[in-house]
Every structure is written in C-alpha cells, then in structure tokens.
Design a protein around this motif. Sequence first.
Motif, PDB file in Angstrom:
ATOM      1  N   ARG A 102      37.475  38.426  39.603  1.00  0.00           N
ATOM      2  CA  ARG A 102      37.301  38.892  40.827  1.00  0.00           C
ATOM      3  C   ARG A 102      36.751  37.822  41.827  1.00  0.00           C
ATOM      4  O   ARG A 102      37.048  37.728  43.071  1.00  0.00           O
ATOM      5  CB  ARG A 102      36.034  39.945  40.576  1.00  0.00           C
ATOM      6  N   ALA A 103      36.184  36.901  41.157  1.00  0.00           N
ATOM      7  CA  ALA A 103      35.639  35.546  41.913  1.00  0.00           C
ATOM      8  C   ALA A 103      36.815  34.837  42.503  1.00  0.00           C
ATOM      9  O   ALA A 103      36.694  34.447  43.620  1.00  0.00           O
ATOM     10  CB  ALA A 103      34.731  34.834  41.107  1.00  0.00           C
ATOM     11  N   LYS A 104      37.673  34.848  41.676  1.00  0.00           N
ATOM     12  CA  LYS A 104      39.237  34.179  42.394  1.00  0.00           C
ATOM     13  C   LYS A 104      39.725  35.171  43.443  1.00  0.00           C
ATOM     14  O   LYS A 104      40.841  34.640  43.864  1.00  0.00           O
ATOM     15  CB  LYS A 104      39.762  33.869  41.035  1.00  0.00           C
ATOM     16  N   GLY A 105      39.504  36.252  43.663  1.00  0.00           N
ATOM     17  CA  GLY A 105      40.179  37.019  44.929  1.00  0.00           C
ATOM     18  C   GLY A 105      40.796  38.202  44.454  1.00  0.00           C
ATOM     19  O   GLY A 105      41.365  38.469  45.223  1.00  0.00           O
ATOM     20  N   LEU A 106      40.985  38.472  43.052  1.00  0.00           N
ATOM     21  CA  LEU A 106      41.731  39.500  42.328  1.00  0.00           C
ATOM     22  C   LEU A 106      41.067  40.763  42.780  1.00  0.00           C
ATOM     23  O   LEU A 106      39.902  40.680  42.385  1.00  0.00           O
ATOM     24  CB  LEU A 106      42.184  39.144  41.007  1.00  0.00           C
ATOM     25  N   GLN A 107      41.970  41.733  43.272  1.00  0.00           N
ATOM     26  CA  GLN A 107      41.336  43.053  43.328  1.00  0.00           C
ATOM     27  C   GLN A 107      41.085  43.729  41.885  1.00  0.00           C
ATOM     28  O   GLN A 107      41.650  43.054  40.832  1.00  0.00           O
ATOM     29  CB  GLN A 107      42.636  44.006  43.990  1.00  0.00           C
ATOM     30  N   ASP A 108      40.678  44.692  41.826  1.00  0.00           N
ATOM     31  CA  ASP A 108      40.269  45.439  40.772  1.00  0.00           C
ATOM     32  C   ASP A 108      41.314  45.728  39.588  1.00  0.00           C
ATOM     33  O   ASP A 108      41.095  45.020  38.320  1.00  0.00           O
ATOM     34  CB  ASP A 108      39.477  46.898  40.832  1.00  0.00           C
ATOM     35  N   ASP A 149      44.192  44.393  39.699  1.00  0.00           N
ATOM     36  CA  ASP A 149      45.029  42.907  39.344  1.00  0.00           C
ATOM     37  C   ASP A 149      43.787  42.003  38.318  1.00  0.00           C
ATOM     38  O   ASP A 149      44.448  41.415  37.164  1.00  0.00           O
ATOM     39  CB  ASP A 149      45.070  42.025  40.397  1.00  0.00           C
ATOM     40  N   ALA A 150      42.550  42.219  38.436  1.00  0.00           N
ATOM     41  CA  ALA A 150      41.697  41.528  37.557  1.00  0.00           C
ATOM     42  C   ALA A 150      41.799  42.112  36.387  1.00  0.00           C
ATOM     43  O   ALA A 150      41.842  41.431  35.213  1.00  0.00           O
ATOM     44  CB  ALA A 150      40.376  41.716  38.261  1.00  0.00           C
ATOM     45  N   ARG A 151      42.045  43.427  36.090  1.00  0.00           N
ATOM     46  CA  ARG A 151      41.951  44.010  34.859  1.00  0.00           C
ATOM     47  C   ARG A 151      43.145  43.779  34.019  1.00  0.00           C
ATOM     48  O   ARG A 151      43.339  43.554  32.879  1.00  0.00           O
ATOM     49  CB  ARG A 151      41.749  45.371  34.945  1.00  0.00           C
ATOM     50  N   ASP A 152      44.337  43.788  34.873  1.00  0.00           N
ATOM     51  CA  ASP A 152      45.387  43.052  34.386  1.00  0.00           C
ATOM     52  C   ASP A 152      45.724  41.822  33.803  1.00  0.00           C
ATOM     53  O   ASP A 152      45.919  41.410  32.737  1.00  0.00           O
ATOM     54  CB  ASP A 152      46.595  43.216  35.329  1.00  0.00           C
ATOM     55  N   VAL A 153      44.950  40.903  34.437  1.00  0.00           N
ATOM     56  CA  VAL A 153      44.872  39.421  34.094  1.00  0.00           C
ATOM     57  C   VAL A 153      43.792  39.447  32.893  1.00  0.00           C
ATOM     58  O   VAL A 153      43.893  38.786  31.756  1.00  0.00           O
ATOM     59  CB  VAL A 153      44.210  38.452  35.252  1.00  0.00           C
ATOM     60  N   LEU A 154      42.950  40.436  32.811  1.00  0.00           N
ATOM     61  CA  LEU A 154      41.741  40.309  31.596  1.00  0.00           C
ATOM     62  C   LEU A 154      42.688  40.800  30.606  1.00  0.00           C
ATOM     63  O   LEU A 154      42.418  40.148  29.401  1.00  0.00           O
ATOM     64  CB  LEU A 154      40.798  41.318  32.163  1.00  0.00           C
ATOM     65  N   GLN A 155      43.508  41.779  30.599  1.00  0.00           N
ATOM     66  CA  GLN A 155      44.401  42.330  29.322  1.00  0.00           C
ATOM     67  C   GLN A 155      45.162  41.192  29.144  1.00  0.00           C
ATOM     68  O   GLN A 155      45.460  40.949  27.763  1.00  0.00           O
ATOM     69  CB  GLN A 155      45.122  43.402  29.715  1.00  0.00           C
ATOM     70  N   ILE A 197      46.088  31.976  37.519  1.00  0.00           N
ATOM     71  CA  ILE A 197      46.775  31.355  38.605  1.00  0.00           C
ATOM     72  C   ILE A 197      48.437  31.870  38.807  1.00  0.00           C
ATOM     73  O   ILE A 197      49.192  32.062  39.715  1.00  0.00           O
ATOM     74  CB  ILE A 197      47.296  29.972  38.189  1.00  0.00           C
ATOM     75  N   ASP A 198      48.749  32.294  37.252  1.00  0.00           N
ATOM     76  CA  ASP A 198      50.341  32.716  37.141  1.00  0.00           C
ATOM     77  C   ASP A 198      50.176  34.231  38.128  1.00  0.00           C
ATOM     78  O   ASP A 198      51.263  34.628  38.986  1.00  0.00           O
ATOM     79  CB  ASP A 198      50.577  33.138  35.939  1.00  0.00           C
ATOM     80  N   GLU A 199      49.256  34.923  38.004  1.00  0.00           N
ATOM     81  CA  GLU A 199      49.078  36.175  38.627  1.00  0.00           C
ATOM     82  C   GLU A 199      48.859  35.962  40.117  1.00  0.00           C
ATOM     83  O   GLU A 199      49.804  36.646  40.967  1.00  0.00           O
ATOM     84  CB  GLU A 199      47.805  36.859  38.209  1.00  0.00           C
ATOM     85  N   SER A 255      55.719  37.965  54.775  1.00  0.00           N
ATOM     86  CA  SER A 255      54.810  38.631  55.576  1.00  0.00           C
ATOM     87  C   SER A 255      53.689  37.864  56.203  1.00  0.00           C
ATOM     88  O   SER A 255      53.201  38.178  57.117  1.00  0.00           O
ATOM     89  CB  SER A 255      54.130  39.747  54.843  1.00  0.00           C
ATOM     90  N   GLY A 256      53.704  36.368  55.906  1.00  0.00           N
ATOM     91  CA  GLY A 256      52.967  35.654  56.355  1.00  0.00           C
ATOM     92  C   GLY A 256      51.285  35.736  56.051  1.00  0.00           C
ATOM     93  O   GLY A 256      50.518  35.334  56.629  1.00  0.00           O
ATOM     94  N   ASP A 257      51.229  36.461  54.820  1.00  0.00           N
ATOM     95  CA  ASP A 257      49.877  36.813  54.519  1.00  0.00           C
ATOM     96  C   ASP A 257      49.161  35.589  54.225  1.00  0.00           C
ATOM     97  O   ASP A 257      49.506  34.773  53.174  1.00  0.00           O
ATOM     98  CB  ASP A 257      50.035  38.013  53.546  1.00  0.00           C
ATOM     99  N   THR A 258      48.075  35.357  54.742  1.00  0.00           N
ATOM    100  CA  THR A 258      47.167  34.110  54.490  1.00  0.00           C
ATOM    101  C   THR A 258      46.202  34.215  53.290  1.00  0.00           C
ATOM    102  O   THR A 258      45.697  33.139  52.742  1.00  0.00           O
ATOM    103  CB  THR A 258      46.384  33.545  55.678  1.00  0.00           C
ATOM    104  N   GLN A 259      45.770  35.550  52.978  1.00  0.00           N
ATOM    105  CA  GLN A 259      45.038  35.886  52.026  1.00  0.00           C
ATOM    106  C   GLN A 259      45.147  35.172  50.557  1.00  0.00           C
ATOM    107  O   GLN A 259      44.486  34.503  49.791  1.00  0.00           O
ATOM    108  CB  GLN A 259      44.480  37.236  51.961  1.00  0.00           C
ATOM    109  N   VAL A 260      46.393  35.532  50.188  1.00  0.00           N
ATOM    110  CA  VAL A 260      46.832  34.926  48.769  1.00  0.00           C
ATOM    111  C   VAL A 260      47.090  33.455  48.942  1.00  0.00           C
ATOM    112  O   VAL A 260      46.446  32.874  47.982  1.00  0.00           O
ATOM    113  CB  VAL A 260      48.244  35.435  48.616  1.00  0.00           C
TER     114      VAL A 260
END
Length: 203
Positions: free
Chosen positions: A39-45, A47-53, A88-90, A101-106
């Motif tokens: 979550r601190a790295k900016g992942l939403q809930d 996505d964070a749970r997917d990474v956790l698994q 990082i992979d996620e 889309s030019g999204d700068t958040q990612v």
Amino acid sequence: MNEIPQTRASLLLRLGNESQNAWPEFLSIYESALYGFCRAKGLQDADARDVLQDVLTAVMKKLPDWDSDSSKGSFRGWLFRVARNIAIDEVKRKAKKVTASGDTQVGRMLAEVPGPNDPQDQSFETEYQRALLDWASSQVKNEVRENTWLSFRMTALEGQKAEQVAEALGVSVGTVYTAKCRVVARIRNVIAVMGEEFEMSLE
C-alpha cells in the motif's frame, strides 16, 4: 493464547518442513507488514492483496533457497527483496495498461519502488516494526491485568498523558508508569525471543 515461537529460526525451519501451525504463525507476524508495504508503494487494496498472495506463494517456493547464514543477509532482507520484485512487476504490468492514456500516477508509483541495487526500503521496515508490535502486543495483552494493559495502551499507543490515564482508571500516576514499563519490557522480550530487533519508541 497463541504459543510464542522459540526463535524465528525455528519458525522458518517448521515452514520448510510444512508444519501445520507454522503458516498461521508466519502470517500473524509478516502478512500485515507485507500488505502495508504494498500500500505504501501506491498499490490499491485489491492490487496489494494480489501482490501479497504472490509474495506468500513465492516464499513457499523459495524458502528452501534461503540461507540462514547471517553473513549472507537476514530473512527480513530476503523477504523484502521478494516483495519488492513482485511489487515492481505488478506496477510495471499496470503501467503497460495505461501508457496510452498518459496516466502519470503509475509513473510515480514506479519511481517510488526501490530498484534492485537500493538499500532496504524504509517503508518496509516501518511496516515490519508495526507488525512486530501488533503481534507481540496480542501475546502480552492476555498475560496482564486489564488496567495494566490499558495503562500501556492509553499512554504508549494513544499518546495520552499519565495523569489523564491515572484519573480515568482510578489509580496513581506511579501505577500507570509502572504498568506501562512492565508491558513495554515484556513486549520487547517477546520480540527478542523471536530473534528480532524492535526499534520503535514506546516511551
């Protein structure tokens, strides 16, 4: 009350041997730290749970490769590297989807995830220390009287003044300080038995 493991090394050994009680014990200590790091790295809930698994799956597969020789690094450092690489992979996977889309958040998320040559990211250490405190507190809470625990919680965790706590609990200020010190000492001891270093201030 959950049984406190003798050492971190014994827990990892039981994980490697697929002990039935080892994984719940492992999760009680490490899961919240890993989730908080994501979550601190900016992942939403989600996505964070997917990474956790993914991290937990990777740990199960790679645990036999971890060398307990302290000269080769700590388990915490090894776990951080696994979590960092999967995070990082996620983030990169998400970046590919939004490039057009030019999204700068990612892009900012990618910049915030430490690179492979960076020292251990402080956000992981912070979450890990919090997880250690939560885990040890859950062990100690059942060992002390309610007023003793409340004296600790209200002063050390909630930041209330000892005078306010003493008035609320109907005890002396000295009793509050004594109770707090007793719980803090016990928490530090529980963590030390695990072979961990607790660096958060509870004063």
